[in-house]
Write a protein that holds these residues in place. Structure first.
Motif, PDB file in Angstrom:
ATOM      1  N   LYS A  30      12.437 -30.530   5.346  1.00 55.52           N
ATOM      2  CA  LYS A  30      12.377 -31.276   4.095  1.00 55.52           C
ATOM      3  C   LYS A  30      13.771 -31.747   3.683  1.00 55.52           C
ATOM      4  N   TYR A  31      13.855 -33.022   3.312  1.00 52.99           N
ATOM      5  CA  TYR A  31      15.105 -33.623   2.857  1.00 52.99           C
ATOM      6  C   TYR A  31      14.942 -34.126   1.420  1.00 52.99           C
ATOM      7  N   LYS A  32      16.071 -34.281   0.727  1.00 52.99           N
ATOM      8  CA  LYS A  32      16.033 -34.829  -0.629  1.00 52.99           C
ATOM      9  C   LYS A  32      15.771 -36.328  -0.623  1.00 52.99           C
ATOM     10  N   TYR A  33      16.113 -36.962   0.482  1.00 55.18           N
ATOM     11  CA  TYR A  33      15.936 -38.399   0.608  1.00 55.18           C
ATOM     12  C   TYR A  33      14.903 -38.660   1.699  1.00 55.18           C
ATOM     13  N   GLY A  34      14.354 -39.883   1.734  1.00 55.50           N
ATOM     14  CA  GLY A  34      13.342 -40.166   2.757  1.00 55.50           C
ATOM     15  C   GLY A  34      12.799 -41.572   2.661  1.00 55.50           C
ATOM     16  N   LEU A  35      11.487 -41.703   2.783  1.00 54.99           N
ATOM     17  CA  LEU A  35      10.846 -43.022   2.768  1.00 54.99           C
ATOM     18  C   LEU A  35      10.615 -43.470   1.327  1.00 54.99           C
ATOM     19  N   SER A  36      11.663 -43.942   0.708  1.00 54.12           N
ATOM     20  CA  SER A  36      11.562 -44.463  -0.651  1.00 54.12           C
ATOM     21  C   SER A  36      11.232 -45.954  -0.593  1.00 54.12           C
ATOM     22  N   VAL A  37      10.960 -46.537  -1.752  1.00 59.71           N
ATOM     23  CA  VAL A  37      10.704 -47.983  -1.822  1.00 59.71           C
ATOM     24  C   VAL A  37      11.910 -48.744  -1.278  1.00 59.71           C
ATOM     25  N   TYR A  38      13.117 -48.263  -1.601  1.00 55.25           N
ATOM     26  CA  TYR A  38      14.339 -48.936  -1.161  1.00 55.25           C
ATOM     27  C   TYR A  38      14.478 -48.927   0.354  1.00 55.25           C
ATOM     28  N   SER A  39      14.313 -47.753   0.945  1.00 51.85           N
ATOM     29  CA  SER A  39      14.508 -47.650   2.393  1.00 51.85           C
ATOM     30  C   SER A  39      13.433 -48.394   3.170  1.00 51.85           C
ATOM     31  N   PHE A 264      18.763 -40.322   6.093  1.00 50.63           N
ATOM     32  CA  PHE A 264      20.178 -40.728   6.068  1.00 50.63           C
ATOM     33  C   PHE A 264      20.308 -42.198   5.636  1.00 50.63           C
ATOM     34  N   ILE A 265      19.417 -43.058   6.116  1.00 48.95           N
ATOM     35  CA  ILE A 265      19.432 -44.461   5.694  1.00 48.95           C
ATOM     36  C   ILE A 265      19.194 -44.552   4.186  1.00 48.95           C
ATOM     37  N   ASP A 266      18.208 -43.809   3.711  1.00 50.00           N
ATOM     38  CA  ASP A 266      17.890 -43.812   2.282  1.00 50.00           C
ATOM     39  C   ASP A 266      19.083 -43.303   1.469  1.00 50.00           C
ATOM     40  N   PHE A 267      19.709 -42.253   1.956  1.00 45.87           N
ATOM     41  CA  PHE A 267      20.902 -41.686   1.316  1.00 45.87           C
ATOM     42  C   PHE A 267      22.021 -42.728   1.235  1.00 45.87           C
ATOM     43  N   THR A 268      22.271 -43.413   2.340  1.00 47.48           N
ATOM     44  CA  THR A 268      23.345 -44.407   2.384  1.00 47.48           C
ATOM     45  C   THR A 268      23.061 -45.574   1.449  1.00 47.48           C
ATOM     46  N   LEU A 269      21.818 -46.040   1.446  1.00 51.78           N
ATOM     47  CA  LEU A 269      21.438 -47.139   0.556  1.00 51.78           C
ATOM     48  C   LEU A 269      21.672 -46.791  -0.908  1.00 51.78           C
ATOM     49  N   LYS A 270      21.331 -45.577  -1.298  1.00 50.90           N
ATOM     50  CA  LYS A 270      21.372 -45.200  -2.707  1.00 50.90           C
ATOM     51  C   LYS A 270      22.740 -44.705  -3.164  1.00 50.90           C
ATOM     52  N   GLU A 271      23.483 -44.046  -2.259  1.00 50.75           N
ATOM     53  CA  GLU A 271      24.685 -43.341  -2.714  1.00 50.75           C
ATOM     54  C   GLU A 271      25.998 -43.966  -2.251  1.00 50.75           C
ATOM     55  N   TYR A 272      25.971 -44.700  -1.145  1.00 49.87           N
ATOM     56  CA  TYR A 272      27.245 -45.214  -0.605  1.00 49.87           C
ATOM     57  C   TYR A 272      27.592 -46.553  -1.256  1.00 49.87           C
ATOM     58  N   HIS A 273      28.746 -46.612  -1.891  1.00 46.18           N
ATOM     59  CA  HIS A 273      29.178 -47.830  -2.578  1.00 46.18           C
ATOM     60  C   HIS A 273      30.596 -48.236  -2.163  1.00 46.18           C
ATOM     61  N   GLY A 274      30.939 -47.975  -0.946  1.00 43.56           N
ATOM     62  CA  GLY A 274      32.248 -48.353  -0.427  1.00 43.56           C
ATOM     63  C   GLY A 274      33.068 -47.124  -0.082  1.00 43.56           C
ATOM     64  N   PRO A 275      34.140 -47.326   0.700  1.00 41.80           N
ATOM     65  CA  PRO A 275      34.693 -48.608   1.147  1.00 41.80           C
ATOM     66  C   PRO A 275      33.832 -49.274   2.222  1.00 41.80           C
TER      67      PRO A 275
END
Length: 409
Positions: A30-39, A264-275
């Motif tokens: 189980k992960y905190k992130y996953g198949l969200s609407v965004y991902s 991990f994709i969902d995590f990056t989409l939601k949390e990574y804002h640069g650089p």
């Protein structure tokens, strides 16, 4: 089964992305992130962009090889590749020993020089096999040996990717053989069909055994305990792992490495804002050598990801962000979709050239594309020298021989 599908890059791409989706849904981790609407929306947009890029490429005239002309000095490049393996292996073992698990390793300038030439063995291992299949309907023993030698540096570093690349490359060439038969461009008797099938089988069996042996050292009881300690693994999954008996380590190995890409994709989409690194994250071999004031070192992105792991309370065992995650870090999520369009275009052009000519040189290129689809569920083909180095060598060695314009194909 229609084995010609093994020559289709998009087929292999589908196989590996269905694999990570299937393992994510069934692993019991189980992960905190996953198949969200965004991902989901992002991945579908990338697939659509890949498709549109492939369609666009179908309208372009092709510059192709003359099947009867080649200017390649095969022996010279093979010697360079073998020297590269020997130099790199010597330098790696001298500084690190033979690894039984992945970790930080060191190589000197000598080893770095040798690494530049190692991909030559993959290129010419595939090419010699493709040429032998085209002319005689069987694999080249020398070609198979070269593919094995290409995987040696990866194995002494406790890696398995290069072995899997060899397996996919062999399967792609087996599909090439079947495509030639279907086109009736060569006559293949029952003996030759038997020979090439058995040759493919034992080559894949050998490489499969090597992957299993390395996996048993890479994912021991210690790694299993760490996984069970830091991840929420369902009791059903643990019971299923026990049912695998002596291959219990393989169950957890697969679950660990292939379940985390979607989260991990969902995590990056939601949390990574640069650089954002404008391609230098994927091309880390270049970025790590750039001046600091440019702010393009890939370690800036990895440091930010580690900071986000802590602040968000999440971690990923294999740290495989997929090529889509790498594209986000390089170009933002919008740029990632555009990059997928470009990938679809380039792959489609290469596939058209191959299907139109069935030239062994294009069979080699298509085999490279097929085998590198596995790296799309890691960090991307251009994150690893052993893959993008092969593309560069193929282009340098073969591209100059393209001389015929094909309007439709």
């Amino acid at each position: 089964m229609n084995y010609t599908v093994f020559t289709n890059t998009f087929y292999w791409l589908g196989i590996f992305w269905i694999l990570i989706l299937g393992v994510y849904l069934t692993s019991g981790i189980k992960y905190k992130y996953g198949l969200s609407v965004y991902s989901v929306a992002f991945i579908l947009a990338c697939i659509f962009a890949l498709y549109i890029g492939a369609l666009k490429a179908k309208k372009r005239p092709l510059l192709v090889f003359d099947i009867n002309k080649t200017s390649v000095n095969v022996k010279k490049y093979i010697v360079w590749g073998i020297v590269g393996v020997l130099v790199f292996s010597y330098d790696y073992i001298r500084l690190n020993g033979i690894a039984t698990s992945k970790g930080e390793s060191n190589i000197s300038l000598l080893g770095g020089w040798g690494a530049l030439f190692i991909p030559l063995l993959l290129v010419f291992g595939l090419y010699l096999n493709a040429r032998k299949i085209r002319n005689y309907g069987k694999f080249s023993i020398i070609g198979v040996v070269l593919i094995f030698l290409y995987s040696v540096p990866c194995m002494i570093n406790a890696g398995r990717e290069a072995i899997l690349f060899g397996v996919i490359g062999v399967l792609s060439l087996y599909g090439y053989n079947n495509l030639l038969i279907a086109r009736e461009e060569k006559k293949t008797g029952s003996f030759h069909k038997f020979f090439i099938t058995i040759g493919s089988f034992f080559t894949i069996l050998f490489f499969g055994y090597a992957i299993l042996e390395i996996s048993s050292t890479r994912f021991s009881d210690n790694e299993i305990n760490v996984l069970l300690t830091y991840k929420d693994v369902s009791s059903q999954a643990m019971a299923e792992a026990v049912n695998w008996g002596p291959l219990e380590f393989l169950y957890y190995n697969i679950a660990s490495y292939f379940s985390h890409q979607i989260p991990f994709i969902d995590f990056t989409l939601k949390e990574y804002h640069g650089p954002y690194l404008f391609g230098m994250y994927e091309l880390n071999i270049i970025s790590r050598r750039l001046p600091d004031f440019l702010g393009l070192d890939y370690k800036l992105a990895t440091s930010e990801l580690h900071r986000l792991y802590v602040s968000c309370g999440e971690s990923f065992s294999g740290a495989w962000n997929t090529v889509l995650g790498s594209f986000i870090i390089d170009f933002t999520w919008v740029g990632a979709i555009i990059a997928c369009y470009g990938c679809g275009y380039v792959v489609s052009i290469s596939q058209r050239k191959f299907v139109s000519t069935l030239d062994p040189r294009y069979a080699t290129l298509v085999a490279l594309l097929c085998l590198s689809t596995f790296s799309t569920i890691q960090l991307g083909p251009f994150f690893q020298t052993q893959i993008y180095g092969a593309y560069i060598w193929w282009y340098v060695i073969f591209r100059k021989d393209e001389c015929n314009i094909l309007e439709h194909g």
